[in-house]
Write an enzyme that holds these catalytic residues in place. Structure first.
Site, short mmCIF file in Angstrom:
data_model
loop_
_atom_site.label_atom_id
_atom_site.label_comp_id
_atom_site.label_asym_id
_atom_site.label_seq_id
_atom_site.Cartn_x
_atom_site.Cartn_y
_atom_site.Cartn_z
CE1 TYR A 56 1.99 2.30 7.09
CE2 TYR A 56 0.64 1.77 5.08
CZ TYR A 56 1.86 2.30 5.71
OH TYR A 56 2.92 2.98 5.04
CE LYS B 244 4.81 -0.09 4.34
NZ LYS B 244 3.93 0.37 3.37
#
Length: 567
Positions: A94, A167
């Site tokens: 991420y 995510k």
């Protein structure tokens, strides 16, 4: 080179493939004889080898690509590796590395992952989901973006699918959301990124970003369709433009099971840090004076969450609103300003309130806080408000100058100062400077990882305001409770659960827990969210044993039963 035999479906599907971990009996039953080396490895051995391969990558972007290739081959092994090394790999899968991967998506394209919805073919929207052949009770979570405001890098069109994928990876690794029950979605509505539009290899729709009625109708059709097909799913919105993010949450938040991490997640983690700071100072939410520098989606979302906490502390909404001063590019937000966004207007101060303020305005880049292009700047605001809490979401490097910080510290014994912008080149001030300028009195956390700081003989551990401390557990709590919607009380419960995990509170203690034990932390957050959902009457499932129900719901990265045949 000889002919390469076709892979049996059990090996080509990352949800069922286990590579060299297939036993001899499984290989015989599934038609894999001769398709793998003779040795049978355990998942532990595979994870060790995968980690060794990862460690040999030359840089973070290469490591990201290596992980994505593993993700495309073997989901269990991917999540086992990610779970075992979550602290190390979270910045790879991420932020910040995913931002670099997003920029090169069309050129590094390998395999599709997720659902691509084109605004030029709205009739394909329902079919795009129906052809997944997933039942109404087979999807727990859908993460969607339109990629207008990806992290700190802006508009990246269809490349935004990678933010949804990333995510979901965090949801699974941190909270055990079953990856087979998740969907990543991008709303490809065009892009205003001219680099992409002029790139012959760009994979998205090739026109400027759609806006207005056409865009709104497409988002509405998406929500109608996905909520009808998957009525139990949490609908997570990610990296929409500032105006749209709040507008959709206000318009649809009561109708659908929606969550916007940029607003609600950022607000909740900041609320948790403020709660921890108030535990140190011994004061209450209703007693705070808050200056927020950067009145965009994140800044106003934070103000909303803190205001809700003040209301729960006994203030009415108007009283709570008056305890906030928001500063953006035009300076302190005032009610006579042109161009204020709808979500900013509620926090704009009366012009008459500031007419006798001493200090005047300095333009952006001056020595009083880089606060404004015109109007009342940050230093003047701090000098007159004497805030107890100063929060930065501006992405203006160095905005919290020594002068601003020392002015605040003159009037507050333990100033609470949170420079939350990231990455490092956009942070308002480094925590080490904040501590030095205040003689170690500042209570601070940051939006980036920061090494401990020693000031006047005290070692200060700086917690990171990382949304991953909140949203995975929040999502798991919604899944377990089957909550009809996400309420302010559930968000507050999540924030307080995070704050409750901070050990001690002595000199130099962090305001937020570290991410090393994120899976256990997410479970604690989920338990609090389930209980809040039950208390507020929005839970459709009320477990007798909430702790066990959360544990039972957490998917584990282990090999389960194999299919009967390879297909």
């Amino acid at each position: 080179m000889g002919r390469q035999p076709r892979l049996p479906s059990v090996m080509s599907d990352p949800l069922t493939n286990r590579g060299t971990a297939f036993t001899a009996a499984e290989r015989d039953r599934l038609g894999l004889v001769g398709r793998l080396p003779d040795a049978v490895l355990t998942l532990d051995q595979q994870a060790r080898r995968a980690y060794e391969q990862l460690r040999r990558q030359p840089d973070d972007l290469a490591a990201y690509i290596n992980l994505e290739q593993l993700h495309d081959r073997n989901e269990v092994l991917y999540y086992r590796l990610l779970t075992d090394h979550l602290t190390e790999l979270l910045p790879i899968v991420y932020d910040p590395t995913v931002g670099e991967a997003i920029k090169t998506y069309s050129h590094e394209y390998r395999r599709p992952r997720g659902v691509f919805l084109s605004i030029d073919r709205p009739r394909d929207l329902r079919r795009s989901f129906e052809e997944l052949e997933l039942g109404a009770d087979e999807v727990d979570l859908v993460v969607v973006t339109d990629a207008e405001q990806i992290l700190g890098i802006g508009d990246w069109g269809v490349h935004g699918i990678q933010i949804s994928v990333g995510k979901l990876a965090v949801y699974t690794a941190a909270a055990g959301i079953d990856p087979a029950r998740c969907l990543a979605v991008v709303l490809d509505v065009g892009t205003d990124n001219e680099t992409l539009l002029n790139d012959p290899l760009y994979l998205g729709v090739r026109h400027s970003r759609a806006r207005g009625e056409r865009y709104d109708a497409f988002v509405a059709a998406y929500l109608d369709t996905v909520s009808e097909l998957y009525p139990d799913a949490l609908l997570h919105f990610e990296d929409f433009g500032a105006g749209n993010a709040r507008r959709f949450l206000e318009r649809y938040g009561e109708r659908y099971r929606m969550f916007n991490d940029d607003m609600q997640g950022t607000g909740a983690i900041t609320l948790a840090a403020v709660r921890s700071a108030l535990n140190v100072t011994g004061s209450r939410f209703g007693e705070q004076r808050v200056v927020v520098f950067g009145a965009g989606t994140a800044g106003v979302g934070i103000a909303d969450q803190l205001r809700e906490a003040m209301v729960r502390d006994g203030l009415d909404k108007d009283e709570a609103t008056r305890r906030f001063w928001l500063v953006d590019r035009p300076g302190l937000l005032l009610d006579d300003m042109d161009g204020l966004r709808d979500y900013q207007r509620g926090y704009a101060r009366p012009k008459g309130e500031v007419e006798d303020w001493a200090g005047g305005a300095d333009r952006a880049g001056g020595d009083t806080g880089h606060a404004a292009d015109q109007g009342i700047d940050l230093l003047t605001t701090v000098r007159n408000v004497r805030p107890t809490v100063l929060i930065g979401t501006s992405t203006v490097r160095g905005a919290f100058t020594r002068q601003v910080v020392e002015e605040m510290a003159q009037h507050v014994e333990r100033p609470v100062i949170f420079p939350l912008s990231n990455p490092t080149e956009k942070i308002e001030a480094m925590p080490a400077d904040l501590l030095r300028w205040t003689g170690g009195r500042a209570l601070t956390t940051a939006g980036i990882p920061v090494d401990p700081v020693e000031v006047e003989g005290v070692r200060h551990v700086i917690g990171q305001a990382n949304n991953a401390l909140v949203y995975p557990g929040l999502g798991l709590g919604v899944v377990v409770s089957r909550a009809e919607r996400l309420t302010p009380g559930m968000l507050l419960a999540a924030a307080e659960a995070v704050a409750g995990q901070v050990e001690g509170g002595g000199p130099g203690a962090p305001l937020l827990p570290q991410v090393e034990n994120l899976r256990a932390s997410s479970a604690a957050v989920a338990v609090a969210v389930v209980r809040a959902a039950v208390e507020e009457g929005v839970a459709r499932v009320a477990p007798d044993d909430v702790v066990q129900a959360v544990q039972d719901a957490m998917w584990q990265p282990v090999y389960g039963e194999t299919p009967r045949s390879s297909g």
